[in-house]
Design a protein around this motif. Structure first.
Motif, PDB file in Angstrom:
ATOM      1  N   ASN A 169       1.356  -0.986   0.249  1.00  0.00           N
ATOM      2  CA  ASN A 169       0.043   0.051  -0.149  1.00  0.00           C
ATOM      3  C   ASN A 169       1.091   1.145  -0.067  1.00  0.00           C
ATOM      4  O   ASN A 169       1.180   1.658   0.830  1.00  0.00           O
ATOM      5  CB  ASN A 169      -0.944   0.304   1.314  1.00  0.00           C
ATOM      6  N   SER A 170       1.602   1.596  -0.856  1.00  0.00           N
ATOM      7  CA  SER A 170       2.181   2.745  -0.810  1.00  0.00           C
ATOM      8  C   SER A 170       2.370   3.033  -2.775  1.00  0.00           C
ATOM      9  O   SER A 170       1.268   1.989  -3.839  1.00  0.00           O
ATOM     10  CB  SER A 170       3.322   2.347  -0.916  1.00  0.00           C
ATOM     11  N   TRP A 171       3.205   4.335  -3.326  1.00  0.00           N
ATOM     12  CA  TRP A 171       3.160   4.423  -4.557  1.00  0.00           C
ATOM     13  C   TRP A 171       4.285   3.607  -4.993  1.00  0.00           C
ATOM     14  O   TRP A 171       5.468   2.737  -4.153  1.00  0.00           O
ATOM     15  CB  TRP A 171       3.624   5.826  -4.356  1.00  0.00           C
ATOM     16  N   ILE A 172       4.366   3.501  -6.117  1.00  0.00           N
ATOM     17  CA  ILE A 172       5.153   2.322  -6.785  1.00  0.00           C
ATOM     18  C   ILE A 172       6.491   2.472  -6.437  1.00  0.00           C
ATOM     19  O   ILE A 172       7.836   1.310  -6.260  1.00  0.00           O
ATOM     20  CB  ILE A 172       5.097   2.001  -8.351  1.00  0.00           C
ATOM     21  N   SER A 173       7.553   3.645  -6.680  1.00  0.00           N
ATOM     22  CA  SER A 173       8.373   3.991  -5.727  1.00  0.00           C
ATOM     23  C   SER A 173       8.969   2.898  -5.215  1.00  0.00           C
ATOM     24  O   SER A 173      10.255   2.614  -4.788  1.00  0.00           O
ATOM     25  CB  SER A 173       8.808   5.648  -5.904  1.00  0.00           C
ATOM     26  N   SER A 174       7.966   2.206  -3.646  1.00  0.00           N
ATOM     27  CA  SER A 174       8.336   1.768  -2.777  1.00  0.00           C
ATOM     28  C   SER A 174       9.006   0.701  -3.216  1.00  0.00           C
ATOM     29  O   SER A 174      10.600   0.018  -2.426  1.00  0.00           O
ATOM     30  CB  SER A 174       7.561   1.985  -1.458  1.00  0.00           C
ATOM     31  N   HIS A 225       5.260   5.718   5.348  1.00  0.00           N
ATOM     32  CA  HIS A 225       4.598   6.264   6.349  1.00  0.00           C
ATOM     33  C   HIS A 225       3.677   7.357   5.699  1.00  0.00           C
ATOM     34  O   HIS A 225       4.199   7.822   5.317  1.00  0.00           O
ATOM     35  CB  HIS A 225       5.692   7.442   7.540  1.00  0.00           C
ATOM     36  N   LEU A 226       2.715   6.636   5.432  1.00  0.00           N
ATOM     37  CA  LEU A 226       1.603   6.402   4.223  1.00  0.00           C
ATOM     38  C   LEU A 226       0.791   7.853   4.575  1.00  0.00           C
ATOM     39  O   LEU A 226       0.216   8.030   5.878  1.00  0.00           O
ATOM     40  CB  LEU A 226       0.992   5.482   3.545  1.00  0.00           C
ATOM     41  N   HIS A 227       0.258   8.561   3.714  1.00  0.00           N
ATOM     42  CA  HIS A 227      -0.246  10.131   3.788  1.00  0.00           C
ATOM     43  C   HIS A 227      -0.286   9.874   5.426  1.00  0.00           C
ATOM     44  O   HIS A 227      -1.218  11.029   6.203  1.00  0.00           O
ATOM     45  CB  HIS A 227      -1.711   9.170   3.988  1.00  0.00           C
ATOM     46  N   GLU A 258      13.184   4.439   6.355  1.00  0.00           N
ATOM     47  CA  GLU A 258      12.221   4.982   5.623  1.00  0.00           C
ATOM     48  C   GLU A 258      12.193   6.048   4.793  1.00  0.00           C
ATOM     49  O   GLU A 258      12.839   6.770   4.531  1.00  0.00           O
ATOM     50  CB  GLU A 258      11.702   6.320   7.506  1.00  0.00           C
ATOM     51  N   ASP A 259      10.564   5.459   4.212  1.00  0.00           N
ATOM     52  CA  ASP A 259      10.286   6.116   3.218  1.00  0.00           C
ATOM     53  C   ASP A 259       8.971   6.975   3.718  1.00  0.00           C
ATOM     54  O   ASP A 259       8.147   6.499   4.355  1.00  0.00           O
ATOM     55  CB  ASP A 259       9.682   5.401   1.888  1.00  0.00           C
ATOM     56  N   CYS A 260       9.579   7.886   3.309  1.00  0.00           N
ATOM     57  CA  CYS A 260       8.750   9.074   4.314  1.00  0.00           C
ATOM     58  C   CYS A 260       8.633  10.425   3.317  1.00  0.00           C
ATOM     59  O   CYS A 260       7.809  11.820   3.474  1.00  0.00           O
ATOM     60  CB  CYS A 260      10.195   9.970   5.664  1.00  0.00           C
ATOM     61  N   ALA A 261       8.258  10.034   1.981  1.00  0.00           N
ATOM     62  CA  ALA A 261       8.150  10.279   1.001  1.00  0.00           C
ATOM     63  C   ALA A 261       6.870  11.595   1.203  1.00  0.00           C
ATOM     64  O   ALA A 261       6.689  12.157   0.383  1.00  0.00           O
ATOM     65  CB  ALA A 261       7.517  10.129  -0.182  1.00  0.00           C
ATOM     66  N   GLN A 262       5.691  11.261   1.771  1.00  0.00           N
ATOM     67  CA  GLN A 262       4.405  11.122   2.397  1.00  0.00           C
ATOM     68  C   GLN A 262       4.113  11.453   3.579  1.00  0.00           C
ATOM     69  O   GLN A 262       2.898  11.720   3.983  1.00  0.00           O
ATOM     70  CB  GLN A 262       3.026  10.388   1.940  1.00  0.00           C
ATOM     71  N   SER A 263       5.498  11.969   4.520  1.00  0.00           N
ATOM     72  CA  SER A 263       4.949  11.678   5.926  1.00  0.00           C
ATOM     73  C   SER A 263       5.925  13.346   6.320  1.00  0.00           C
ATOM     74  O   SER A 263       6.292  12.925   7.391  1.00  0.00           O
ATOM     75  CB  SER A 263       5.650  11.011   6.523  1.00  0.00           C
ATOM     76  N   PHE A 283      12.581  11.861   1.256  1.00  0.00           N
ATOM     77  CA  PHE A 283      11.976  12.820   1.327  1.00  0.00           C
ATOM     78  C   PHE A 283      11.168  12.834  -0.035  1.00  0.00           C
ATOM     79  O   PHE A 283      12.279  13.261  -0.957  1.00  0.00           O
ATOM     80  CB  PHE A 283      11.787  13.847   2.076  1.00  0.00           C
ATOM     81  N   SER A 284      10.026  13.365  -0.082  1.00  0.00           N
ATOM     82  CA  SER A 284       9.714  13.713  -1.493  1.00  0.00           C
ATOM     83  C   SER A 284       9.015  14.999  -1.895  1.00  0.00           C
ATOM     84  O   SER A 284       8.434  15.528  -1.039  1.00  0.00           O
ATOM     85  CB  SER A 284       8.651  12.896  -2.277  1.00  0.00           C
ATOM     86  N   PHE A 285       9.867  15.598  -2.957  1.00  0.00           N
ATOM     87  CA  PHE A 285       9.384  17.484  -2.585  1.00  0.00           C
ATOM     88  C   PHE A 285       8.834  17.547  -4.048  1.00  0.00           C
ATOM     89  O   PHE A 285       8.779  19.106  -4.967  1.00  0.00           O
ATOM     90  CB  PHE A 285      10.655  18.265  -3.085  1.00  0.00           C
ATOM     91  N   TYR A 286       8.287  16.674  -4.818  1.00  0.00           N
ATOM     92  CA  TYR A 286       7.091  16.931  -5.471  1.00  0.00           C
ATOM     93  C   TYR A 286       5.651  17.110  -5.108  1.00  0.00           C
ATOM     94  O   TYR A 286       5.389  17.803  -3.789  1.00  0.00           O
ATOM     95  CB  TYR A 286       6.623  15.464  -6.292  1.00  0.00           C
ATOM     96  N   PRO A 287       5.397  18.826  -5.934  1.00  0.00           N
ATOM     97  CA  PRO A 287       4.430  19.367  -4.908  1.00  0.00           C
ATOM     98  C   PRO A 287       3.323  19.241  -5.248  1.00  0.00           C
ATOM     99  O   PRO A 287       2.481  20.081  -3.988  1.00  0.00           O
ATOM    100  CB  PRO A 287       4.266  21.272  -7.033  1.00  0.00           C
TER     101      PRO A 287
HETATM  102  C1  PLP Z   1       5.175   6.302  -0.623  1.00  0.00           C
HETATM  103  C2  PLP Z   1       5.828   7.403  -1.653  1.00  0.00           C
HETATM  104  N1  PLP Z   1       7.295   6.673  -1.754  1.00  0.00           N
HETATM  105  C3  PLP Z   1       8.288   7.446  -2.805  1.00  0.00           C
HETATM  106  C4  PLP Z   1       7.607   8.348  -3.746  1.00  0.00           C
HETATM  107  C5  PLP Z   1       9.111   9.285  -4.502  1.00  0.00           C
HETATM  108  O1  PLP Z   1       8.518  10.229  -4.608  1.00  0.00           O
HETATM  109  P1  PLP Z   1       9.791  10.752  -6.423  1.00  0.00           P
HETATM  110  O2  PLP Z   1       9.107  10.985  -7.263  1.00  0.00           O
HETATM  111  O3  PLP Z   1       9.866  12.678  -5.500  1.00  0.00           O
HETATM  112  O4  PLP Z   1      10.983  10.543  -5.955  1.00  0.00           O
HETATM  113  C6  PLP Z   1       6.235   8.506  -3.458  1.00  0.00           C
HETATM  114  C7  PLP Z   1       5.850   9.166  -4.626  1.00  0.00           C
HETATM  115  O5  PLP Z   1       4.641   9.773  -4.791  1.00  0.00           O
HETATM  116  C8  PLP Z   1       5.770   8.524  -3.060  1.00  0.00           C
HETATM  117  O6  PLP Z   1       4.279   8.694  -2.745  1.00  0.00           O
END
Ligand code: PLP
Length: 127
Positions: free
Chosen positions: A15-20, A63-65, A87-92, A111-115
């Protein structure tokens, strides 16, 4: 740095974005998915230990949402088995659990800095 590759396993949540999981398959290792907590939708720490095998080379809790994993419980299990946690903190950003900010306990955090990323209030997960 961790030397992870083909034949290794890395534990994360589906349960995450595909990047994990994509970061795992990019090393040719195999993602092993631990189910999520029924209330918080992040890695269920009570199901983590049973997913560990001699091939497990890392654990990537997500750490989702803004909903934190119980990172202390995850660290206890990981330390017991000598497995590094990333730790995947992209959404935390700014999420915390029991006073510990996302990204403070693992050997590394992303961490993600996508806008469009959500920014979580402190202490979103109730202990
Ligand atoms: C949980 C999670 N991990 C990783 C990423 C990847 O982040 P980025 O695209 O900024 O590398 C995202 C992006 O949506 C994400 O939601």
């Amino acid at each position: 740095m961790l030397g992870i590759g083909a034949g290794d396993e890395v534990i994360t949540s589906a349960n995450s974005w595909i990047s994990s999981s994509e970061t795992i398959t990019q090393t040719m290792a195999t993602p092993v998915f631990v189910d999520v907590h029924p209330q918080y939708y992040s890695m269920d720490e009570s199901k983590l230990e049973q997913a560990i095998t001699p091939k497990t080379k890392a654990i990537i809790p997500v750490h989702l949402h803004g909903q934190m994993c119980d990172i202390e419980a995850i660290m206890r299990i990981a330390d017991k088995h000598g497995i590094p946690v990333i730790e995947d903190c992209a959404q935390s950003h700014f999420s915390a659990f029991k006073g510990v900010l996302a990204g403070k306990r693992g050997i590394a955090a992303s961490f993600s800095f996508y806008p469009g990323k959500n920014l979580a209030p402190m202490e979103m997960r109730v202990a």
